[in-house]
Design an enzyme around this catalytic site. Structure first.
Site, PDB file in Angstrom:
ATOM      1  N   LYS A  97      -0.571  10.993   4.003  1.00 27.28           N
ATOM      2  CA  LYS A  97      -1.822  11.640   4.427  1.00 27.28           C
ATOM      3  C   LYS A  97      -1.846  13.107   4.019  1.00 27.28           C
ATOM      4  O   LYS A  97      -2.873  13.636   3.627  1.00 27.28           O
ATOM      5  CB  LYS A  97      -1.973  11.541   5.959  1.00 27.28           C
ATOM      6  CG  LYS A  97      -2.078  10.109   6.452  1.00 27.28           C
ATOM      7  CD  LYS A  97      -2.142  10.029   7.959  1.00 27.28           C
ATOM      8  CE  LYS A  97      -0.841  10.403   8.641  1.00 27.28           C
ATOM      9  NZ  LYS A  97       0.280   9.461   8.403  1.00 27.28           N
ATOM     10  N   GLY A 148       4.577  14.579  10.615  1.00 32.14           N
ATOM     11  CA  GLY A 148       5.274  15.326   9.573  1.00 32.14           C
ATOM     12  C   GLY A 148       4.571  15.006   8.274  1.00 32.14           C
ATOM     13  O   GLY A 148       4.666  13.885   7.783  1.00 32.14           O
ATOM     14  N   GLN A 194      -0.149  10.248  12.395  1.00 31.44           N
ATOM     15  CA  GLN A 194       0.334   8.866  12.634  1.00 31.44           C
ATOM     16  C   GLN A 194      -0.484   7.846  11.827  1.00 31.44           C
ATOM     17  O   GLN A 194      -0.929   8.157  10.754  1.00 31.44           O
ATOM     18  CB  GLN A 194       0.317   8.535  14.135  1.00 31.44           C
ATOM     19  CG  GLN A 194       1.296   9.366  14.956  1.00 31.44           C
ATOM     20  CD  GLN A 194       0.834  10.777  15.208  1.00 31.44           C
ATOM     21  OE1 GLN A 194      -0.245  11.007  15.698  1.00 31.44           O
ATOM     22  NE2 GLN A 194       1.655  11.753  14.881  1.00 31.44           N
TER      23      GLN A 194
HETATM   24  P1  GDP Z   1       2.246  11.597   5.967  1.00 30.69           P
HETATM   25  O1  GDP Z   1       2.915  11.750   7.284  1.00 30.69           O
HETATM   26  O2  GDP Z   1       1.291  10.458   5.933  1.00 30.69           O
HETATM   27  O3  GDP Z   1       1.619  12.876   5.464  1.00 30.69           O
HETATM   28  O4  GDP Z   1       3.400  11.213   4.937  1.00 30.69           O
HETATM   29  P2  GDP Z   1       4.858  11.901   4.810  1.00 30.69           P
HETATM   30  O5  GDP Z   1       4.685  13.234   4.185  1.00 30.69           O
HETATM   31  O6  GDP Z   1       5.585  11.810   6.095  1.00 30.69           O
HETATM   32  O7  GDP Z   1       5.577  10.876   3.839  1.00 30.69           O
HETATM   33  C1  GDP Z   1       5.054  10.588   2.574  1.00 30.69           C
HETATM   34  C2  GDP Z   1       6.089  10.984   1.515  1.00 30.69           C
HETATM   35  O8  GDP Z   1       5.718  10.430   0.283  1.00 30.69           O
HETATM   36  C3  GDP Z   1       6.198  12.471   1.269  1.00 30.69           C
HETATM   37  O9  GDP Z   1       7.516  12.775   0.921  1.00 30.69           O
HETATM   38  C4  GDP Z   1       5.252  12.706   0.096  1.00 30.69           C
HETATM   39  O10 GDP Z   1       5.606  13.851  -0.685  1.00 30.69           O
HETATM   40  C5  GDP Z   1       5.491  11.458  -0.684  1.00 30.69           C
HETATM   41  N1  GDP Z   1       4.341  10.967  -1.466  1.00 30.69           N
HETATM   42  C6  GDP Z   1       3.025  10.957  -1.162  1.00 30.69           C
HETATM   43  N2  GDP Z   1       2.312  10.301  -2.101  1.00 30.69           N
HETATM   44  C7  GDP Z   1       3.216   9.875  -3.022  1.00 30.69           C
HETATM   45  C8  GDP Z   1       3.126   9.095  -4.226  1.00 30.69           C
HETATM   46  O11 GDP Z   1       2.059   8.654  -4.629  1.00 30.69           O
HETATM   47  N3  GDP Z   1       4.310   8.851  -4.889  1.00 30.69           N
HETATM   48  C9  GDP Z   1       5.503   9.300  -4.446  1.00 30.69           C
HETATM   49  N4  GDP Z   1       6.604   9.001  -5.158  1.00 30.69           N
HETATM   50  N5  GDP Z   1       5.629  10.032  -3.328  1.00 30.69           N
HETATM   51  C10 GDP Z   1       4.518  10.296  -2.627  1.00 30.69           C
HETATM   52  P1  IMO Z   2       2.837  11.095  10.615  1.00 31.19           P
HETATM   53  O1  IMO Z   2       1.592  11.880  10.973  1.00 31.19           O
HETATM   54  C1  IMO Z   2       5.578   7.896  11.693  1.00 31.19           C
HETATM   55  C2  IMO Z   2       6.206   7.208  15.975  1.00 31.19           C
HETATM   56  C3  IMO Z   2       7.563   7.516  16.568  1.00 31.19           C
HETATM   57  C4  IMO Z   2       7.623   6.462  17.672  1.00 31.19           C
HETATM   58  C5  IMO Z   2       6.180   6.420  18.164  1.00 31.19           C
HETATM   59  C6  IMO Z   2       5.931   7.249  19.421  1.00 31.19           C
HETATM   60  O2  IMO Z   2       3.853  11.878   9.879  1.00 31.19           O
HETATM   61  O3  IMO Z   2       2.460   9.809   9.960  1.00 31.19           O
HETATM   62  P2  IMO Z   2       5.692   9.868  19.829  1.00 31.19           P
HETATM   63  O4  IMO Z   2       6.666  10.983  19.638  1.00 31.19           O
HETATM   64  O5  IMO Z   2       4.425  10.012  19.060  1.00 31.19           O
HETATM   65  O6  IMO Z   2       5.430   9.565  21.278  1.00 31.19           O
HETATM   66  O7  IMO Z   2       6.458   8.569  19.255  1.00 31.19           O
HETATM   67  O8  IMO Z   2       5.388   6.888  17.096  1.00 31.19           O
HETATM   68  N1  IMO Z   2       5.567   8.334  15.258  1.00 31.19           N
HETATM   69  C7  IMO Z   2       5.447   8.385  13.925  1.00 31.19           C
HETATM   70  N2  IMO Z   2       5.909   7.562  12.956  1.00 31.19           N
HETATM   71  N3  IMO Z   2       4.850   8.981  11.364  1.00 31.19           N
HETATM   72  C8  IMO Z   2       4.358   9.800  12.323  1.00 31.19           C
HETATM   73  O9  IMO Z   2       3.503  10.796  12.057  1.00 31.19           O
HETATM   74  C9  IMO Z   2       4.692   9.546  13.667  1.00 31.19           C
HETATM   75  N4  IMO Z   2       4.406  10.155  14.837  1.00 31.19           N
HETATM   76  C10 IMO Z   2       4.940   9.393  15.803  1.00 31.19           C
HETATM   77  O10 IMO Z   2       8.589   7.364  15.627  1.00 31.19           O
HETATM   78  O11 IMO Z   2       7.913   5.211  17.112  1.00 31.19           O
HETATM   79 MG    MG Z   3       4.837  11.806   8.104  1.00 32.33          MG
END
Ligand code: GDP
Ligand code: IMO
Ligand code: MG
Length: 427
Positions: free
Chosen positions: A16, A40, A223
């Protein structure tokens, strides 16, 4: 077409942050509407990598105003350290706006989150331990502390007293912990008031005025759909509504203003924490997805559970969010597999089931029914258009689109801003 929602279509971590950042350059406001620093979101700009927890990913686009909406829960110490971390890296954060109605994650909420998990033992949710659940519980119990309360010491003290009355009983008598002193909490919270003051405003009024002036507003979910308190795999969920309706309640913008709802969808599936996950892999394919995809939590550093793409989940996300588009991410991670299984339906107690069962017990028994698609071995990270993808990668995308119920309008082929294939414009 002023308001768009961008949200996670699976269990979070779909990418996202990257997708929001990509659109951030073309929108006027990016609004977080729920969750807190349990999120995150990783954004990669050139050779710089940012991990955002509470701040909307639009903060990295200079023309965009980032907004923390009323539906978010705010840990002031985390917010301030995230702001100063970005300032040290030269990012201007002065445009940030925070709703005075957003609830505050207090130190006692963090304590309660941790002790509750410990007491749940093997039934634990696997929360991020950031105080999210207890803060939303206080909000619903009407003993929450809001950002605006920081500016009235007498009201703040009364509210902290009310919240701690019951909690201290629980902490001392049930959880065998020390009681938390009201004065200490009030003093800590008041210490944040002045630092946050420049950002605090009536974001509901402001966003509605912006929409009337035809500004473009992007709502960024934390999430994902399956972690939604109402529509997710309860009780293994977070305590807010990441689904599309949450964008309205969490911002004060009505549903008639929203014209597009984009689901961010990973080309495979991951999950962090406890709970059912039908396509989870425990073999070397799962290990390879984790390694190649860098599937490690941005917030807690936990390894993410990994599995094949689940079309039942994707169809469900289309339905409960009214998705108009998908942004498919991490297609590049699948490069190198000769064959790629995709879950098209479940087998539950001997029956074939095409849609997500509403019963939790059924979902716990769901076994994936796979169709196997042909893989590709060519590097796709430099592809700029759909036609530049290998034929089998094109077929994989088309098959996912067909099964998932909404057009795939963009494809991520790498973490960077420009490692994206745009098929239909979002704006
Ligand atoms: P979010 O929580 O939905 O914002 O996702 P996160 O940042 O936690 O996890 C997604 C991970 O995938 C991050 O390390 C991004 O840099 C990486 N990412 C996002 N889009 C792509 C993609 O199209 N290809 C690859 N290889 N990595 C990606
Ligand atoms: P982003 O925005 C993945 C999960 C936790 C746990 C459950 C409840 O990066 O996609 P909480 O602390 O919210 O009460 O935990 O939800 N969880 C996530 N898993 N990505 C997240 O955020 C999350 N935020 C919470 O691991 O299972
Ligand atoms: Mg994340």
């Amino acid at each position: 077409m002023p308001a768009l929602v961008l949200l996670g279509a699976q269990w979070g971590d779909e990418g996202k942050g990257k997708a929001t950042d990509l659109l951030g350059g073309s929108v006027d406001y990016v609004v977080r509407y729920q969750g807190g620093n349990n999120a995150g979101h990783t954004v990669v700009v050139g050779d710089q990598k940012y991990a955002l927890h509470l701040l909307p990913s639009g903060i990295l686009s200079p023309g965009c105003t980032p907004v923390i909406g009323n539906g978010v829960v705010v840990d002031p110490s985390v917010l301030l350290s995230e702001l100063s971390g970005l300032n040290e890296r030269g990012v201007d954060t002065s445009k940030l706006l925070i709703s005075g109605n957003a609830h505050i994650i207090t130190p006692y909420n963090v304590t309660v989150d941790k002790v509750t998990e410990r007491f749940l033992g093997k039934r634990k949710i696997g929360t991020t331990g950031r105080g999210i659940g207890p803060t939303y519980a206080d909000k619903i119990n009407r003993v929450g502390i809001r950002v605006q309360d920081l500016y009235d010491e007498s009201i703040l003290t009364q509210k902290v007293e009310a919240a701690l009355d019951g909690k201290n009983q629980l902490l001392t008598k049930l959880y065998n912990r020390r009681a938390i002193a009201v004065d200490q909490v009030v003093e800590e919270l008041l210490g944040y008031a002045e630092k946050l003051a420049p950002y605090v405003t009536d974001t509901v009024l402001l966003l509605n005025q912006a929409l009337e002036a035809n500004k473009v507003v992007l709502f960024e979910g934390g999430q994902g759909t399956l972690l939604d308190i109402d529509h997710g795999t309860y009780p293994f969920v977070t305590s807010s509504n990441p689904t599309a309706g949450g964008a309205c309640t969490g911002s004060g913008v009505g549903p008639t203003k929203i014209s597009r709802v984009i689901g961010i969808l990973k080309a495979y599936t991951t999950r962090v924490g406890s709970g059912p996950f039908p396509t989870e892999l425990f073999d070397e394919d799962g290990e390879a997805l984790r390694r190649i995809g860098g599937e490690r939590g941005v917030t807690t550093g936990r390894d993410r559970r990994c599995g094949w793409f689940d079309a039942v989940i994707a169809r469900y996300a289309t339905r409960v969010n009214g998705l108009t588009d998908f942004f498919l991410t991490k297609l590049d991670v699948l490069t190198g597999w000769e064959q790629i299984p995709v879950c098209v339906a479940y087998e539950i107690d001997g029956r074939r089931v095409e849609e997500l069962p509403y019963s939790q017990s059924d979902f716990h028994h769901a076994k994936p029914i796979y169709e196997t698609l042909a893989g590709w071995s060519e590097d796709i990270t430099k592809a700029k258009s759909f036609s530049e993808l290998p034929k089998n990668a094109q077929a994989y995308v088309k098959a996912l689109e067909e099964m998932s119920g909404a057009p795939i309008s963009a494809i991520g082929v790498g973490p960077g801003r420009d490692e994206t294939i745009e098929i239909n414009s979002f704006l």
